[in-house]
Design an enzyme around this catalytic site. Sequence first.
Site, mmCIF file in Angstrom:
data_model
loop_
_atom_site.group_PDB
_atom_site.id
_atom_site.type_symbol
_atom_site.label_atom_id
_atom_site.label_comp_id
_atom_site.label_asym_id
_atom_site.label_seq_id
_atom_site.Cartn_x
_atom_site.Cartn_y
_atom_site.Cartn_z
ATOM 1 N N THR A 224 0.826 -1.216 0.000
ATOM 2 C CA THR A 224 0.000 0.000 0.000
ATOM 3 C C THR A 224 0.858 1.264 0.000
ATOM 4 O OG1 THR A 224 -0.068 -0.131 2.399
ATOM 5 C CG2 THR A 224 -1.941 -1.077 1.212
ATOM 6 N N GLY A 225 2.167 1.106 0.041
ATOM 7 C CA GLY A 225 3.068 2.261 0.106
ATOM 8 C C GLY A 225 3.462 2.750 -1.279
ATOM 9 N N ARG B 149 21.808 -3.306 3.753
ATOM 10 C CA ARG B 149 22.679 -2.898 2.639
ATOM 11 C C ARG B 149 24.171 -2.987 2.946
ATOM 12 N NH1 ARG B 149 19.474 2.676 1.716
ATOM 13 N NH2 ARG B 149 17.578 1.790 0.831
ATOM 14 N N CYS C 162 17.612 5.336 -3.128
ATOM 15 C CA CYS C 162 17.185 5.844 -4.434
ATOM 16 C C CYS C 162 18.219 6.777 -5.073
ATOM 17 C CB CYS C 162 15.838 6.545 -4.312
ATOM 18 S SG CYS C 162 15.594 7.438 -2.774
ATOM 19 N N ASN D 217 12.498 8.199 -8.682
ATOM 20 C CA ASN D 217 13.032 7.530 -7.487
ATOM 21 C C ASN D 217 12.214 6.318 -7.070
ATOM 22 O OD1 ASN D 217 11.376 10.032 -6.900
ATOM 23 N ND2 ASN D 217 11.181 8.964 -4.944
ATOM 24 N N HIS E 100 14.089 12.276 -8.556
ATOM 25 C CA HIS E 100 15.269 12.865 -7.918
ATOM 26 C C HIS E 100 16.200 13.403 -9.012
ATOM 27 C CE1 HIS E 100 13.890 11.237 -4.254
ATOM 28 N NE2 HIS E 100 14.825 10.359 -3.979
ATOM 29 N N LYS F 196 25.086 7.321 3.207
ATOM 30 C CA LYS F 196 24.620 6.161 2.420
ATOM 31 C C LYS F 196 25.148 6.237 0.990
ATOM 32 C CE LYS F 196 20.079 5.813 4.628
ATOM 33 N NZ LYS F 196 18.680 6.258 4.443
ATOM 34 N N GLY G 147 10.320 10.181 -1.957
ATOM 35 C CA GLY G 147 11.407 9.391 -1.371
ATOM 36 C C GLY G 147 11.259 9.213 0.117
HETATM 37 N N1 LIG Z 1 10.369 6.060 -1.711
HETATM 38 C C1 LIG Z 1 11.564 5.831 -2.251
HETATM 39 O O1 LIG Z 1 11.994 6.514 -3.204
HETATM 40 C C2 LIG Z 1 12.416 4.761 -1.712
HETATM 41 C C3 LIG Z 1 13.548 4.406 -2.415
HETATM 42 C C4 LIG Z 1 14.360 3.405 -1.939
HETATM 43 C C5 LIG Z 1 14.007 2.788 -0.761
HETATM 44 N N2 LIG Z 1 12.879 3.149 -0.070
HETATM 45 C C6 LIG Z 1 12.563 2.429 1.155
HETATM 46 O O2 LIG Z 1 11.434 1.568 0.928
HETATM 47 C C7 LIG Z 1 10.683 1.444 2.143
HETATM 48 C C8 LIG Z 1 9.241 1.837 1.869
HETATM 49 O O3 LIG Z 1 9.173 3.182 1.416
HETATM 50 P P1 LIG Z 1 7.831 3.868 0.905
HETATM 51 O O4 LIG Z 1 8.260 5.160 0.348
HETATM 52 O O5 LIG Z 1 7.049 2.947 0.024
HETATM 53 O O6 LIG Z 1 7.007 4.078 2.278
HETATM 54 P P2 LIG Z 1 5.438 4.343 2.509
HETATM 55 O O7 LIG Z 1 4.833 4.964 1.304
HETATM 56 O O8 LIG Z 1 5.351 5.071 3.793
HETATM 57 O O9 LIG Z 1 4.799 2.869 2.679
HETATM 58 C C9 LIG Z 1 5.152 2.027 3.745
HETATM 59 C C10 LIG Z 1 4.536 0.649 3.562
HETATM 60 O O10 LIG Z 1 4.945 -0.185 4.655
HETATM 61 C C11 LIG Z 1 3.798 -0.764 5.268
HETATM 62 N N3 LIG Z 1 4.033 -0.965 6.691
HETATM 63 C C12 LIG Z 1 4.409 -0.057 7.617
HETATM 64 N N4 LIG Z 1 4.542 -0.641 8.835
HETATM 65 C C13 LIG Z 1 4.256 -1.955 8.660
HETATM 66 C C14 LIG Z 1 4.213 -3.073 9.518
HETATM 67 N N5 LIG Z 1 4.487 -2.985 10.832
HETATM 68 N N6 LIG Z 1 3.870 -4.295 8.998
HETATM 69 C C15 LIG Z 1 3.576 -4.419 7.692
HETATM 70 N N7 LIG Z 1 3.590 -3.384 6.816
HETATM 71 C C16 LIG Z 1 3.933 -2.163 7.291
HETATM 72 C C17 LIG Z 1 2.701 0.246 5.017
HETATM 73 O O11 LIG Z 1 1.452 -0.396 5.161
HETATM 74 P P3 LIG Z 1 0.136 0.424 5.683
HETATM 75 O O12 LIG Z 1 -0.365 1.185 4.492
HETATM 76 O O13 LIG Z 1 -0.756 -0.700 6.090
HETATM 77 O O14 LIG Z 1 0.577 1.305 6.810
HETATM 78 C C18 LIG Z 1 3.019 0.632 3.566
HETATM 79 O O15 LIG Z 1 2.540 -0.375 2.691
HETATM 80 C C19 LIG Z 1 11.413 2.330 3.171
HETATM 81 O O16 LIG Z 1 12.309 1.522 3.921
HETATM 82 C C20 LIG Z 1 12.162 3.315 2.316
HETATM 83 O O17 LIG Z 1 13.279 3.843 2.965
HETATM 84 C C21 LIG Z 1 12.067 4.109 -0.532
#
Ligand SMILES: NC(=O)c1ccc[n+]([C@@H]2O[C@H](COP(=O)([O-])OP(=O)(O)OC[C@H]3O[C@@H](n4cnc5c(N)ncnc54)[C@H](OP(=O)(O)O)[C@@H]3O)[C@@H](O)[C@H]2O)c1
Length: 348
Positions: free
Chosen positions: A15-16, A103, A134, A319, A246, A218, A165
């Site tokens: 869902t994220g 990582r 990213c 990103n 980005h 990082k 991000g």
């Molecule tokens: N965004 C980027 O550009 C990017 C790039 C590289 C890496 N990342 C990494 O990827 C990860 C996710 O990023 P995002 O941007 O997608 O975050 P996000 O939009 O905040 O989404 C977080 C996701 O994690 C789920 N979640 C949170 N707590 C949980 C739990 N206790 N058990 C199961 N599911 C849980 C959430 O579910 P609910 O909806 O149910 O809360 C949601 O599906 C992070 O570690 C981030 O650092 C992100």
Amino acid sequence: MGEIMGFKVAVAGATGNVGREMLSVLAERGFPADEVVALASRRSQGTEVSFGDRTLKVKTLDTFDFSDVDICLMSIGGAVSKEWSPKIARQDCVVIDNSSAWRYDADVPLIVPEVNADAVAGFRKRNIIANPNCSTAQLVVALKPLHDRATIRRVVVATYQSVSGAGKEAMEELFTQTRAVFVSDPLDSKKMPKRIAFNVIPQIDVFQDDGFTREEWKMVAETKKILDPKIKLVATCVRVPVFIGHSEAVAIEFENPITADEARDILREAPGCLVVDKREDGGYVTPYEAAGEDATYISRIREDPTVDNGLMLWVVSDNLRKGAALNAVQIAEVLVNRKLIEAKRKAA
Ligand SMILES: NC(=O)c1ccc[n+]([C@@H]2O[C@H](COP(=O)([O-])OP(=O)(O)OC[C@H]3O[C@@H](n4cnc5c(N)ncnc54)[C@H](OP(=O)(O)O)[C@@H]3O)[C@@H](O)[C@H]2O)c1
């Protein structure tokens, strides 16, 4: 023995921002999966997410049985990944993780397929493969072909990183603050350390004792691990009020001579790179144009007159795609195409 079926893939964090993009990328690229499951927290149980032209009902991670799942694309924060990735990996399911939890572990491959696909070989030690940050992913895609040609000594990079991000709540914060400015409502910053609407913030992640932020650290550590430990890199990471994409202003010093024309020709042929570099108004790529695209765009290629063998570049990518979801799916494709994993389930 039954015929081997396609793979079963779990997307955790579906869902994220990144998880939703993973589902799109899996569908678009026709990943050979018979079944894809969407997992998130209890908050999202029963909600629906899109997977191609279908919808999937979201299940909860903490009650899910991974025993017949082949690959888990994990995009939840580091703390959840620390707890869950080893448990999932022990069920013979390969975890491709997007957080920073794994990582820097020597026995966990950190992979950008265009750059170091061969390093995936040791993944069975932990059954975990890490996806880089990213800002690093798009940078090393652009650096690798130039490093192969002229050997990079030092890189100075300033990033212009979008709010996606920092997750879906950060995108909402930019939207809400922008609207609040127009209607003169009070502004509230929860996800960002300062107001992000009509502003830029020179802090991503927490501060270290040396004055750099963790995001800046990082980029150094990951570039060394993925590309070459001899490369010196220094970064300033900045959050900008852009939703997706980005950008990076990159100054590179090489051991050997390389001209801007040579670099342009090399990057035109390089995997994952798309050169858009016309020296005229608008002859470059901005994050708005890169959003939703797979390429790492390279523009503004020019020689740096202040150092020997120096080049300057402008590097832009989505990103959520190359920086996260696309890269993770490409890693899964490496496992499948190189026959490094087999589907667990067999047809009856
Ligand atoms: N965004 C980027 O550009 C990017 C790039 C590289 C890496 N990342 C990494 O990827 C990860 C996710 O990023 P995002 O941007 O997608 O975050 P996000 O939009 O905040 O989404 C977080 C996701 O994690 C789920 N979640 C949170 N707590 C949980 C739990 N206790 N058990 C199961 N599911 C849980 C959430 O579910 P609910 O909806 O149910 O809360 C949601 O599906 C992070 O570690 C981030 O650092 C992100």
